[in-house]
Write an enzyme that holds these catalytic residues in place. Structure first.
Site, PDB file in Angstrom:
ATOM      1  N   LYS A  57       0.634  -1.249   0.056  1.00  0.00           N
ATOM      2  CA  LYS A  57      -0.010   0.164   0.034  1.00  0.00           C
ATOM      3  C   LYS A  57       0.925   1.170  -0.043  1.00  0.00           C
ATOM      4  O   LYS A  57       0.377   2.086  -0.707  1.00  0.00           O
ATOM      5  CB  LYS A  57      -0.852   0.036   1.259  1.00  0.00           C
ATOM      6  N   ASN A  58       1.920   1.192   0.678  1.00  0.00           N
ATOM      7  CA  ASN A  58       2.774   2.484   0.923  1.00  0.00           C
ATOM      8  C   ASN A  58       3.706   2.661  -0.053  1.00  0.00           C
ATOM      9  O   ASN A  58       4.459   3.390  -0.263  1.00  0.00           O
ATOM     10  CB  ASN A  58       3.251   2.493   2.311  1.00  0.00           C
ATOM     11  N   ARG A 126      -3.293  10.676   2.253  1.00  0.00           N
ATOM     12  CA  ARG A 126      -2.253  11.916   2.465  1.00  0.00           C
ATOM     13  C   ARG A 126      -1.295  11.836   1.117  1.00  0.00           C
ATOM     14  O   ARG A 126      -0.358  12.725   1.218  1.00  0.00           O
ATOM     15  CB  ARG A 126      -1.191  11.360   3.515  1.00  0.00           C
ATOM     16  N   ASP A 150      -4.976   8.746   8.138  1.00  0.00           N
ATOM     17  CA  ASP A 150      -5.383   8.375   9.488  1.00  0.00           C
ATOM     18  C   ASP A 150      -5.065   9.362  10.460  1.00  0.00           C
ATOM     19  O   ASP A 150      -4.188  10.236  10.492  1.00  0.00           O
ATOM     20  CB  ASP A 150      -4.385   7.264   9.963  1.00  0.00           C
ATOM     21  N   ASP A 344       3.948   1.017  12.206  1.00  0.00           N
ATOM     22  CA  ASP A 344       2.823   0.084  11.931  1.00  0.00           C
ATOM     23  C   ASP A 344       2.790  -1.108  12.272  1.00  0.00           C
ATOM     24  O   ASP A 344       1.725  -1.835  12.231  1.00  0.00           O
ATOM     25  CB  ASP A 344       2.745   0.124  10.371  1.00  0.00           C
TER      26      ASP A 344
HETATM   27  N1  EPU Z   1       6.496  14.975  10.197  1.00  0.00           N
HETATM   28  C1  EPU Z   1       6.586  16.355  10.175  1.00  0.00           C
HETATM   29  N2  EPU Z   1       6.581  17.077   9.277  1.00  0.00           N
HETATM   30  C2  EPU Z   1       6.409  16.731   8.117  1.00  0.00           C
HETATM   31  C3  EPU Z   1       6.145  15.289   7.660  1.00  0.00           C
HETATM   32  C4  EPU Z   1       6.201  14.369   8.772  1.00  0.00           C
HETATM   33  O1  EPU Z   1       6.776  16.548  11.416  1.00  0.00           O
HETATM   34  O2  EPU Z   1       6.373  17.309   7.000  1.00  0.00           O
HETATM   35  C5  EPU Z   1       6.256  13.980  11.103  1.00  0.00           C
HETATM   36  C6  EPU Z   1       4.808  13.304  11.345  1.00  0.00           C
HETATM   37  O3  EPU Z   1       4.001  14.095  11.888  1.00  0.00           O
HETATM   38  C7  EPU Z   1       5.173  11.923  11.898  1.00  0.00           C
HETATM   39  C8  EPU Z   1       6.665  11.735  11.242  1.00  0.00           C
HETATM   40  O4  EPU Z   1       7.118  12.693  10.820  1.00  0.00           O
HETATM   41  O5  EPU Z   1       5.361  12.299  13.457  1.00  0.00           O
HETATM   42  C9  EPU Z   1       6.491  10.304  10.499  1.00  0.00           C
HETATM   43  O6  EPU Z   1       5.891  10.835   9.309  1.00  0.00           O
HETATM   44  P1  EPU Z   1       6.471  10.344   7.800  1.00  0.00           P
HETATM   45  O7  EPU Z   1       6.383  11.619   6.954  1.00  0.00           O
HETATM   46  O8  EPU Z   1       7.572   9.647   7.835  1.00  0.00           O
HETATM   47  O9  EPU Z   1       5.002   9.367   7.676  1.00  0.00           O
HETATM   48  P2  EPU Z   1       4.143   9.367   6.225  1.00  0.00           P
HETATM   49  O10 EPU Z   1       4.852   9.701   4.964  1.00  0.00           O
HETATM   50  O11 EPU Z   1       2.871  10.622   6.578  1.00  0.00           O
HETATM   51  C10 EPU Z   1       4.263   7.089   6.021  1.00  0.00           C
HETATM   52  C11 EPU Z   1       2.978   5.946   5.662  1.00  0.00           C
HETATM   53  C12 EPU Z   1       2.598   5.329   7.040  1.00  0.00           C
HETATM   54  C13 EPU Z   1       3.742   5.120   7.988  1.00  0.00           C
HETATM   55  C14 EPU Z   1       5.078   6.287   7.966  1.00  0.00           C
HETATM   56  C15 EPU Z   1       6.228   5.717   8.727  1.00  0.00           C
HETATM   57  C16 EPU Z   1       2.245   6.154   3.681  1.00  0.00           C
HETATM   58  C17 EPU Z   1       1.068   6.525   2.907  1.00  0.00           C
HETATM   59  N3  EPU Z   1       2.023   6.509   4.949  1.00  0.00           N
HETATM   60  O12 EPU Z   1       3.529   8.031   6.240  1.00  0.00           O
HETATM   61  O13 EPU Z   1       1.879   4.407   7.046  1.00  0.00           O
HETATM   62  O14 EPU Z   1       3.427   4.758   9.346  1.00  0.00           O
HETATM   63  O15 EPU Z   1       5.330   6.386   6.769  1.00  0.00           O
HETATM   64  O16 EPU Z   1       6.652   4.809   8.068  1.00  0.00           O
HETATM   65  O17 EPU Z   1       3.100   5.817   3.143  1.00  0.00           O
HETATM   66  C18 EPU Z   1      -0.036   3.215   7.104  1.00  0.00           C
HETATM   67  O18 EPU Z   1       0.085   2.630   6.257  1.00  0.00           O
HETATM   68  O19 EPU Z   1      -1.173   2.824   8.009  1.00  0.00           O
HETATM   69  C19 EPU Z   1       0.557   4.423   7.683  1.00  0.00           C
HETATM   70  C20 EPU Z   1       0.452   5.425   8.611  1.00  0.00           C
END
Ligand code: EPU
Length: 471
Positions: A57-58, A126, A150, A344
Site C-alpha cells: 500500500k505504501n 495523504r 489516519d 505500523d
Molecule cells: N512529520 C513532520 N513533518 C512533515 C512530515 C512528517 O513533522 O512534514 C512527522 C509526522 O508528523 C510523523 C513523522 O514525521 O510524526 C513520520 O511521518 P512520515 O512523513 O515519515 O510518514 P508519512 O509519509 O506520513 C508513511 C506511511 C505511514 C507510516 C509512516 C512511517 C504512507 C502513505 N504512509 O507516512 O503508514 O506509518 O510513513 O513509516 O506511506 C499506514 O500505512 O497505516 C501508515 C500510517
C-alpha cells in the site's frame, strides 16, 4: 548499506493543515474494493494455512503519482485492490491520466496534464501533496487538496513544504488546498530534513528528478517502499544515488520514460498475518514475505520465544510448543524509522503481547497518538496502560510533550468478545486480530478504514479458517 540513526527534532505543533474527515469522505465506492460497515467475528480458535501478500500500500500510491512524471505509459504490477488506490485513480483522472486497472495490473498514461488544479476529491488520503512536484515539472503550477489520512496525531507537512520551497516552488496554503507555482522552474537544492520523514523524502525526490541540477537530501527516509519507488524512477531514466548516512542524491534529467514495475509485497500485511498466527496460536505461512524487510520484527518474534521459518515461498509463523505449552515472553519495543521497528507493526503486535507472560512495553517515537486501539483491547480484557512518559532510559522527542506515546501490557490475559470501533487503518487490524483471538462473537464497526489498506481482508482470512462475516 549502513544506515545512521535518524536525527530527530521535536514536532512542530504550530502547523496542522489536516482537516478532520467524516467516514463518508473516505468511503470507497470503487467496486473493486468491498466496503460496508461491520465485521462480525467469532474468535477463539487457531488459524492455519497460507496467505499471499498483496502489493505494498505504501508504495503503490506514490508510484501512481510518479507516473505523472512522464508522457509515456507506465504499467504497475502487483497493485493491491484497496481504497487508497481508488483515491489516487480519482486524482489522476482529474489531472488527465487514462487509468486502466485489470486485476493486479494498472496502466497509467498521462500524455498531457489537462488540469493541474485538483480542488476536491470525493475521498482523501495523504498522497495528493506528492503530486505537486510532477505537476510543477510538467505544467508549471499545481493545486491539490489538503491531506486526509489516519488520525495519528497532528501529522504536519512542514518538511514537505520546506523541501518544495528549496527546490524553487512558491506555495500558498488556502483553506482547502496547497497551491504551488515555480516561476523559474524547479532547480536542484540541498535539503536537510529535521526528521527522516517518508512523505517529505518522497515529495522531494518526485520534485527533484526533473529539476535542473543536483539535489541532495540528507537525513532521508530509507523505507523499503521508498527504495522501491527509487527503483521505479531509475527505470524511468532518473539518476539517483544512495549513500550513508541517509543521503539521497538526485541529478535532474530533462525527460523520464514509461516503465513497467512490479511493486514489492506489503510488509505491513506480513506483520498483521504473522500476529494472527501468534495471537491465535496457529501457524500461518505468509507467502511473499521478504526477510530483509522484516528483520527487526523477526528479532522480536525470536525474543518472545515464538518461531519463524524462512522458506522460498515466504515466512511461516507459529508459537513454540514445548511439552504442550505454547507460551510467549514479554518484550520491549521501540518504534523507529527504517531499519528500526516500524510504527505500523506495534498495533498488531500489541494484540499478541496480551498473551505474553510478564510486562511488555511499547515506546512509540514516530507518531504522537497511536494507541487509540488500547481502548478496544482493554474492553476485551487486556491490561494495557498508556502513558505520556518515555520508558526509563529511552528519552524520545515526545518525552516532554503531552503525548500518550508509550504503553505497558501485562500478560497473559484471556480475551473475550467485545464491540469495537475502528479508529484508523492499523488499529482496525488490531480489532480484527484481537476479535479472532477472543472467545465469543465480536462486532468490528467502521471497516471501510481497513479496506483502505487491506485487500479483501475478510475473504482472505476465511481461507485461514477465520469466522468473519461482513454485514
Ligand atoms: N512529520 C513532520 N513533518 C512533515 C512530515 C512528517 O513533522 O512534514 C512527522 C509526522 O508528523 C510523523 C513523522 O514525521 O510524526 C513520520 O511521518 P512520515 O512523513 O515519515 O510518514 P508519512 O509519509 O506520513 C508513511 C506511511 C505511514 C507510516 C509512516 C512511517 C504512507 C502513505 N504512509 O507516512 O503508514 O506509518 O510513513 O513509516 O506511506 C499506514 O500505512 O497505516 C501508515 C500510517
Amino acid at each position: 548499506m549502513s544506515v545512521a540513526h535518524p536525527t530527530i527534532n521535536p514536532p512542530d505543533k504550530s502547523i496542522n493543515p489536516r482537516r478532520s474527515l467524516s467516514r463518508a469522505a473516505i468511503r470507497d465506492e470503487d467496486d473493486r474494493v468491498k466496503t460496508s460497515g461491520q465485521f462480525i467475528i467469532t474468535g477463539g480458535k487457531p488459524l492455519y494455512g497460507e496467505i499471499a501478500l498483496a502489493g505494498a500500500k505504501n508504495a503503490v500510491s506514490k508510484m501512481m503519482v510518479a507516473s505523472l512524471l512522464t508522457d509515456e505509459p507506465c504499467v504497475l504490477e502487483n497493485v493491491p485492490a484497496i481504497g487508497d488506490v481508488a483515491i489516487i485513480v480519482e486524482l489522476l483522472e482529474r489531472i488527465g491520466s487514462g487509468v486502466a486497472i485489470a486485476g493486479p495490473s494498472a496502466r497509467i498514461h498521462t500524455p498531457a496534464i489537462k488540469n493541474s488544479r485538483v480542488l476536491e476529491l470525493s475521498r482523501r488520503n495523504r498522497i495528493p501533496i506528492l503530486a505537486i512536484g510532477p505537476l510543477l515539472a510538467r505544467a508549471g503550477e499545481a493545486e491539490v487538496p489538503i491531506l486526509g489520512g489516519d488520525k495519528l496525531g497532528p501529522r504536519p507537512v512542514d518538511l514537505h513544504l520546506e523541501a518544495l520551497a528549496r527546490l524553487g516552488a512558491q506555495i500558498e496554503i488556502t483553506k482547502t488546498s496547497y497551491r504551488a507555482r515555480a516561476k523559474d522552474g524547479l532547480h536542484g537544492a540541498r535539503i536537510a530534513l529535521r526528521f527522516p520523514s517518508v512523505g517529505a523524502t518522497e515529495n522531494a525526490m518526485l520534485a527533484a528528478v526533473l529539476a535542473k541540477g543536483r539535489t541532495t537530501i540528507t537525513n532521508a527516509a530509507l523505507e523499503p517502499e521508498l527504495i522501491d519507488l527509487i527503483m521505479m524512477l531509475q527505470k524511468m531514466g532518473a539518476i539517483i544515488e544512495l549513500a550513508p548516512p541517509r543521503t539521497i542524491t538526485i541529478e535532474g534529467v530533462k525527460k523520464l520514460h514509461g516503465v513497467t514495475h512490479r511493486i514489492i509485497p506489503d510488509r505491513n500485511e506480513a506483520i498483521s498475518f504473522a500476529c494472527l498466527a501468534l495471537g491465535t496460536n496457529g501457524k500461518i505461512l505468509v507467502k511473499g514475505a521478504v526477510q530483509e524487510h522484516l528483520i527487526t520484527f523477526l528479532n522480536a518474534v525470536r525474543r518472545m520465544g515464538a518461531v519463524y521459518e524462512v522458506t522460498d515461498d515466504g515466512i511461516a509463523f507459529s508459537r513454540e510448543n514445548t511439552n504442550g505449552h505454547a507460551s510467549l515472553k514479554a518484550i520491549d519495543i521501540m518504534t523507529d524509522s527504517h531499519p528500526g521497528f516500524m510504527t505500523d507493526w506495534q498495533q498488531p503486535l500489541a494484540a499478541v503481547l496480551t498473551q505474553a507472560e510478564g510486562t511488555s512495553t511499547i515506546h512509540e517515537t514516530i507518531y504522537e497518538d497511536r494507541f487509540a486501539y488500547a481502548h478496544d483491547l482493554n474492553e476485551m480484557g487486556a491490561k494495557m496502560k498508556i502513558s505520556m512518559d518515555c520508558p526509563e532510559g529511552d528519552a524520545c522527542r515526545f518525552g516532554s510533550g503531552k503525548f500518550y506515546h508509550s504503553a505497558k501490557i501485562e500478560g497473559p490475559t484471556e480475551l473475550t468478545a467485545a464491540n469495537c470501533a475502528v479508529r484508523d487503518l492499523r488499529s482496525g487490524m488490531v480489532d480484527i486480530i484481537a476479535a479472532l483471538m477472543a472467545k465469543g462473537v465480536s462486532v468490528v464497526d467502521g471497516v471501510e478504514e481497513i479496506d483502505r489498506g487491506y485487500e479483501k481482508i475478510d475473504e482472505r482470512l476465511r481461507n485461514l479458517g477465520a469466522e468473519i462475516r461482513r454485514v
